[in-house]
Design a protein around this motif. Structure first.
Motif, PDB file in Angstrom:
ATOM      1  N   THR A  99     -17.357 -32.447  -9.535  1.00 15.72           N
ATOM      2  CA  THR A  99     -18.085 -31.850  -8.405  1.00 15.72           C
ATOM      3  C   THR A  99     -17.133 -30.899  -7.687  1.00 15.72           C
ATOM      4  O   THR A  99     -15.914 -31.115  -7.675  1.00 15.72           O
ATOM      5  CB  THR A  99     -18.576 -32.917  -7.407  1.00 15.72           C
ATOM      6  OG1 THR A  99     -17.460 -33.712  -6.984  1.00 15.72           O
ATOM      7  CG2 THR A  99     -19.620 -33.818  -8.021  1.00 15.72           C
ATOM      8  N   PRO A 100     -17.664 -29.862  -7.054  1.00 17.24           N
ATOM      9  CA  PRO A 100     -16.806 -28.936  -6.309  1.00 17.24           C
ATOM     10  C   PRO A 100     -16.203 -29.591  -5.068  1.00 17.24           C
ATOM     11  O   PRO A 100     -16.636 -30.667  -4.633  1.00 17.24           O
ATOM     12  CB  PRO A 100     -17.755 -27.804  -5.918  1.00 17.24           C
ATOM     13  CG  PRO A 100     -18.973 -27.977  -6.755  1.00 17.24           C
ATOM     14  CD  PRO A 100     -19.073 -29.445  -7.059  1.00 17.24           C
ATOM     15  N   THR A 101     -15.214 -28.907  -4.499  1.00 17.97           N
ATOM     16  CA  THR A 101     -14.565 -29.319  -3.262  1.00 17.97           C
ATOM     17  C   THR A 101     -14.673 -28.173  -2.261  1.00 17.97           C
ATOM     18  O   THR A 101     -14.580 -27.007  -2.648  1.00 17.97           O
ATOM     19  CB  THR A 101     -13.080 -29.639  -3.526  1.00 17.97           C
ATOM     20  OG1 THR A 101     -12.993 -30.734  -4.434  1.00 17.97           O
ATOM     21  CG2 THR A 101     -12.358 -30.012  -2.241  1.00 17.97           C
ATOM     22  N   TRP A 102     -14.850 -28.497  -1.004  1.00 19.37           N
ATOM     23  CA  TRP A 102     -14.830 -27.448   0.019  1.00 19.37           C
ATOM     24  C   TRP A 102     -13.424 -26.890   0.146  1.00 19.37           C
ATOM     25  O   TRP A 102     -12.457 -27.635   0.291  1.00 19.37           O
ATOM     26  CB  TRP A 102     -15.299 -27.989   1.366  1.00 19.37           C
ATOM     27  CG  TRP A 102     -16.765 -28.281   1.420  1.00 19.37           C
ATOM     28  CD1 TRP A 102     -17.360 -29.508   1.458  1.00 19.37           C
ATOM     29  CD2 TRP A 102     -17.832 -27.325   1.437  1.00 19.37           C
ATOM     30  NE1 TRP A 102     -18.722 -29.397   1.487  1.00 19.37           N
ATOM     31  CE2 TRP A 102     -19.056 -28.057   1.478  1.00 19.37           C
ATOM     32  CE3 TRP A 102     -17.887 -25.933   1.415  1.00 19.37           C
ATOM     33  CZ2 TRP A 102     -20.293 -27.434   1.501  1.00 19.37           C
ATOM     34  CZ3 TRP A 102     -19.134 -25.310   1.433  1.00 19.37           C
ATOM     35  CH2 TRP A 102     -20.321 -26.058   1.489  1.00 19.37           C
ATOM     36  N   MET A 103     -13.307 -25.581   0.079  1.00 17.17           N
ATOM     37  CA  MET A 103     -12.013 -24.910   0.131  1.00 17.17           C
ATOM     38  C   MET A 103     -11.985 -23.933   1.294  1.00 17.17           C
ATOM     39  O   MET A 103     -12.992 -23.294   1.613  1.00 17.17           O
ATOM     40  CB  MET A 103     -11.753 -24.153  -1.169  1.00 17.17           C
ATOM     41  CG  MET A 103     -11.772 -25.018  -2.414  1.00 17.17           C
ATOM     42  SD  MET A 103     -11.559 -24.010  -3.901  1.00 17.17           S
ATOM     43  CE  MET A 103     -11.840 -25.255  -5.182  1.00 17.17           C
ATOM     44  N   ALA A 104     -10.811 -23.806   1.890  1.00 18.50           N
ATOM     45  CA  ALA A 104     -10.638 -22.881   3.007  1.00 18.50           C
ATOM     46  C   ALA A 104      -9.370 -22.078   2.791  1.00 18.50           C
ATOM     47  O   ALA A 104      -8.278 -22.649   2.695  1.00 18.50           O
ATOM     48  CB  ALA A 104     -10.561 -23.650   4.323  1.00 18.50           C
ATOM     49  N   ALA A 105      -9.517 -20.757   2.693  1.00 18.68           N
ATOM     50  CA  ALA A 105      -8.358 -19.880   2.536  1.00 18.68           C
ATOM     51  C   ALA A 105      -7.779 -19.543   3.909  1.00 18.68           C
ATOM     52  O   ALA A 105      -8.512 -19.352   4.882  1.00 18.68           O
ATOM     53  CB  ALA A 105      -8.761 -18.601   1.813  1.00 18.68           C
ATOM     54  N   ARG A 106      -6.451 -19.509   3.984  1.00 19.18           N
ATOM     55  CA  ARG A 106      -5.785 -19.082   5.210  1.00 19.18           C
ATOM     56  C   ARG A 106      -4.415 -18.532   4.859  1.00 19.18           C
ATOM     57  O   ARG A 106      -3.855 -18.868   3.808  1.00 19.18           O
ATOM     58  CB  ARG A 106      -5.649 -20.232   6.209  1.00 19.18           C
ATOM     59  CG  ARG A 106      -4.847 -21.414   5.735  1.00 19.18           C
ATOM     60  CD  ARG A 106      -4.502 -22.373   6.852  1.00 19.18           C
ATOM     61  NE  ARG A 106      -3.529 -21.798   7.752  1.00 19.18           N
ATOM     62  CZ  ARG A 106      -3.036 -22.439   8.821  1.00 19.18           C
ATOM     63  NH1 ARG A 106      -3.476 -23.665   9.111  1.00 19.18           N
ATOM     64  NH2 ARG A 106      -2.147 -21.874   9.598  1.00 19.18           N
ATOM     65  N   PRO A 107      -3.839 -17.679   5.697  1.00 20.86           N
ATOM     66  CA  PRO A 107      -2.512 -17.122   5.398  1.00 20.86           C
ATOM     67  C   PRO A 107      -1.448 -18.210   5.350  1.00 20.86           C
ATOM     68  O   PRO A 107      -1.486 -19.166   6.137  1.00 20.86           O
ATOM     69  CB  PRO A 107      -2.269 -16.153   6.556  1.00 20.86           C
ATOM     70  CG  PRO A 107      -3.617 -15.848   7.121  1.00 20.86           C
ATOM     71  CD  PRO A 107      -4.421 -17.101   6.926  1.00 20.86           C
ATOM     72  N   ALA A 108      -0.498 -18.088   4.433  1.00 19.50           N
ATOM     73  CA  ALA A 108       0.611 -19.032   4.369  1.00 19.50           C
ATOM     74  C   ALA A 108       1.556 -18.842   5.551  1.00 19.50           C
ATOM     75  O   ALA A 108       2.269 -19.770   5.943  1.00 19.50           O
ATOM     76  CB  ALA A 108       1.373 -18.862   3.058  1.00 19.50           C
ATOM     77  N   ARG A 109       1.579 -17.649   6.116  1.00 15.87           N
ATOM     78  CA  ARG A 109       2.404 -17.357   7.285  1.00 15.87           C
ATOM     79  C   ARG A 109       1.526 -17.366   8.535  1.00 15.87           C
ATOM     80  O   ARG A 109       0.437 -16.805   8.532  1.00 15.87           O
ATOM     81  CB  ARG A 109       3.100 -16.002   7.139  1.00 15.87           C
ATOM     82  CG  ARG A 109       4.167 -15.976   6.042  1.00 15.87           C
ATOM     83  CD  ARG A 109       4.644 -14.564   5.766  1.00 15.87           C
ATOM     84  NE  ARG A 109       5.737 -14.556   4.827  1.00 15.87           N
ATOM     85  CZ  ARG A 109       5.597 -14.655   3.501  1.00 15.87           C
ATOM     86  NH1 ARG A 109       4.383 -14.745   2.981  1.00 15.87           N
ATOM     87  NH2 ARG A 109       6.654 -14.655   2.714  1.00 15.87           N
ATOM     88  N   ASP A 110       2.026 -17.984   9.577  1.00 11.42           N
ATOM     89  CA  ASP A 110       1.329 -18.012  10.856  1.00 11.42           C
ATOM     90  C   ASP A 110       1.864 -16.851  11.689  1.00 11.42           C
ATOM     91  O   ASP A 110       2.976 -16.912  12.232  1.00 11.42           O
ATOM     92  CB  ASP A 110       1.569 -19.355  11.553  1.00 11.42           C
ATOM     93  CG  ASP A 110       0.723 -19.548  12.804  1.00 11.42           C
ATOM     94  OD1 ASP A 110       0.571 -18.571  13.555  1.00 11.42           O
ATOM     95  OD2 ASP A 110       0.228 -20.669  13.021  1.00 11.42           O
ATOM     96  N   GLY A 111       1.089 -15.773  11.796  1.00 17.13           N
ATOM     97  CA  GLY A 111       1.552 -14.576  12.479  1.00 17.13           C
ATOM     98  C   GLY A 111       1.915 -14.823  13.929  1.00 17.13           C
ATOM     99  O   GLY A 111       2.930 -14.309  14.419  1.00 17.13           O
ATOM    100  N   LEU A 112       1.100 -15.633  14.631  1.00 13.54           N
ATOM    101  CA  LEU A 112       1.396 -15.920  16.031  1.00 13.54           C
ATOM    102  C   LEU A 112       2.692 -16.710  16.167  1.00 13.54           C
ATOM    103  O   LEU A 112       3.520 -16.426  17.042  1.00 13.54           O
ATOM    104  CB  LEU A 112       0.237 -16.693  16.664  1.00 13.54           C
ATOM    105  CG  LEU A 112       0.439 -17.080  18.136  1.00 13.54           C
ATOM    106  CD1 LEU A 112       0.595 -15.835  19.000  1.00 13.54           C
ATOM    107  CD2 LEU A 112      -0.717 -17.945  18.626  1.00 13.54           C
TER     108      LEU A 112
END
Length: 490
Positions: free
Chosen positions: A207-220
């Motif tokens: 079954t699929p999994t919910w995925m969330a993309a985000r930057p590896a670097r935290d700009g703030l």
């Protein structure tokens, strides 16, 4: 047997190192030691060596409250996390107190002496020590035996089958076809990492999994470090990330339909024409299971580049050349990676006893998310399911240090969370996710109730305030002196 330790910490991973650092700062007069079965510290981060191994939480919350994260990447790889832990251990003088290559075989509470008597094994030699307080920082999964999905035909495979928990250093997959079975955090890490050099990597999921993309670097975070003192920058970033994570989790639970729609839209945007509902829309709601983090969208990039693909189907069997699916499709493979999950265990598989009687954890309730009903002088860490593990480790370590200091001030040697047989507690679900590794182990785990004192709560912001405000001497925790100590004082 030597004079008892005041505290023994089992495990030199994140939980154990965090507790040791708190002891150094808050309980400087107490004699403690750390027992670590591996040759190096780091726990999970020393054990896992698979390609791309990294955190699935940002390091401003997976990092400790007392030690800023200094790396540019917020989603960090295993070696960077080990560097962080080694720096803490060396700067705080903890390393000399760690006994490496030593396994705790058993721990037996001696009511008469008011101590835990530990049996240790080092290189085949058995030693025994005693400690007044025992702190289990050994994690929640079995280091020796991962989950075996029992896939038929594995013995027929002509290639190589590996489990990420025991990644072989000599595995060469360059230019080869790879099938990764699984869709959890490990699978979504391994697939893009292997795809960089493999001929092709297929992620095979039931079954699929919910995925969330985000930057590896935290700009703030990186900006704040340039303009503010390090400690301030870390605290502000940590506050921001804790708040955002909590908001998204509670939003997902309050309005699952809208969250599903939002996450589906984001995945469609990442994948474009490569998106299919079958492969990327799970049958359950977001945060019914833990989300999979995709740093910099690396998995999506590998799929769009044709280096990786996703297949949703059930396995019929493994044969000599790959994996045969129930649909009749055959996935050719030179290497099969079984990212099929972990096996949970309690107390690091230590044989735990109370005056010689084995402890059945399922018959005890959590107390303040770290101790256990009617079990004296024992604490353990089980991190948050919906947030970073270290958030719980920090507040538990602080609480146990305050407890130890109160015991010392009162001349007490035993602290027991007392729960009478007719307690009338309303049992609640401590592990409110449907993940497979949790479902398989529910019968092993301690109980949880709706009463905050008797539950493993899953709300860090509430827990942090409550653990500080609720007094250590709360009318539930009973303080005593061991009979042997009382007799010696007479």
């Amino acid at each position: 047997m030597d004079t008892p330790f005041d505290l023994i910490i089992v495990g030199a991973g994140i939980s154990g190192i965090g507790m040791a650092a708190h002891m150094e700062k808050l309980c400087p007069g107490q004699r403690y030691g750390v027992i670590e079965r591996r040759a190096e510290l780091g726990g999970t981060w020393d054990l896992f060596r698979y390609p791309g191994v990294r955190s699935d939480s940002d390091m401003h919350t997976l990092g400790f409250v007392f030690e800023p994260w200094r790396h540019e990447k917020s989603i960090a790889d295993g070696p960077a996390i080990l560097d962080y832990l080694n720096r803490i251990v060396d700067e705080r003088g903890i390393r000399p107190k760690i006994r490496f290559g030593t396994r705790v075989v058993s721990a037996d509470w001696d009511s008469g002496g008011g101590v835990w008597r530990l049996e240790l094994e080092t290189g085949g030699t058995i030693n025994r020590i005693a400690t007044r307080f025992l702190y289990l920082g050994s994690g929640y999964y079995d280091y020796d035996d991962p989950h075996d999905a029992g896939i038929p035909g594995a013995a027929d495979f002509a290639g190589r089958i590996v489990h990420p928990q025991f990644w072989p250093a000599d595995l060469d997959y360059a230019g080869k076809s790879v099938v990764v079975i699984g869709s959890g955090a490990t699978a979504v890490t391994v697939v893009p990492a292997m795809a960089a050099t493999a001929a092709h990597v297929t992620m095979l999921q039931r079954t699929p999994t919910w995925m969330a993309a985000r930057p590896a670097r935290d700009g703030l975070a990186n900006f704040l470090r340039r303009v503010l003192p390090e400690g301030w920058a870390y605290r502000l970033t940590r506050f921001k990330n804790i708040r955002l994570q909590s908001f998204f989790f509670h939003r997902a639970r309050a309005d699952p339909a809208k969250t599903r729609a939002y996450m589906t839209k984001m995945t469609q945007k990442e994948l474009g024409p490569h998106f299919t509902e079958r492969d990327f829309t799970p049958p359950y709601n977001p945060w019914d299971q833990r989300l999979c983090l995709i740093p910099d969208g690396d998995l999506f990039a590998a799929i769009k580049a044709g280096r990786a693909s996703v297949v949703t189907d059930r396995i019929d069997r493994i044969d000599a050349t790959g994996v045969l699916l129930q649909s009749g499709q055959h996935l050719a493979a030179d290497v099969i990676v079984t990212a099929t999950g972990l096996s949970m265990t309690m107390a690091g598989k230590i044989a735990m006893r109370l005056d010689g009687v084995p402890i059945d954890w399922s018959q005890h309730y959590y107390y303040k998310a770290c101790m256990f009903s009617n079990v004296p002088n024992l604490a353990a860490v089980f991190g948050y399911l919906n947030a970073s593990w270290t958030l719980r480790a920090d507040i538990v370590a602080d609480y146990i240090c305050r407890l130890i200091n109160l015991m010392a001030a009162r001349g007490a040697t035993i602290a027991t969370p007392v729960l009478p047989a007719d307690h009338g507690l309303i049992e609640d679900e401590a592990f409110d996710l449907s993940s497979g590794y949790i479902s398989r182990a529910r019968h092993l785990m301690p109980r949880s109730a709706s009463d905050m004192r008797w539950r493993l709560n899953q709300d860090y912001m509430r827990d942090r305030v409550w653990m500080k405000r609720d007094p250590v001497d709360d009318g539930v925790l009973r303080f005593d002196r061991a009979p042997a100590i009382m007799q010696a004082a007479e």
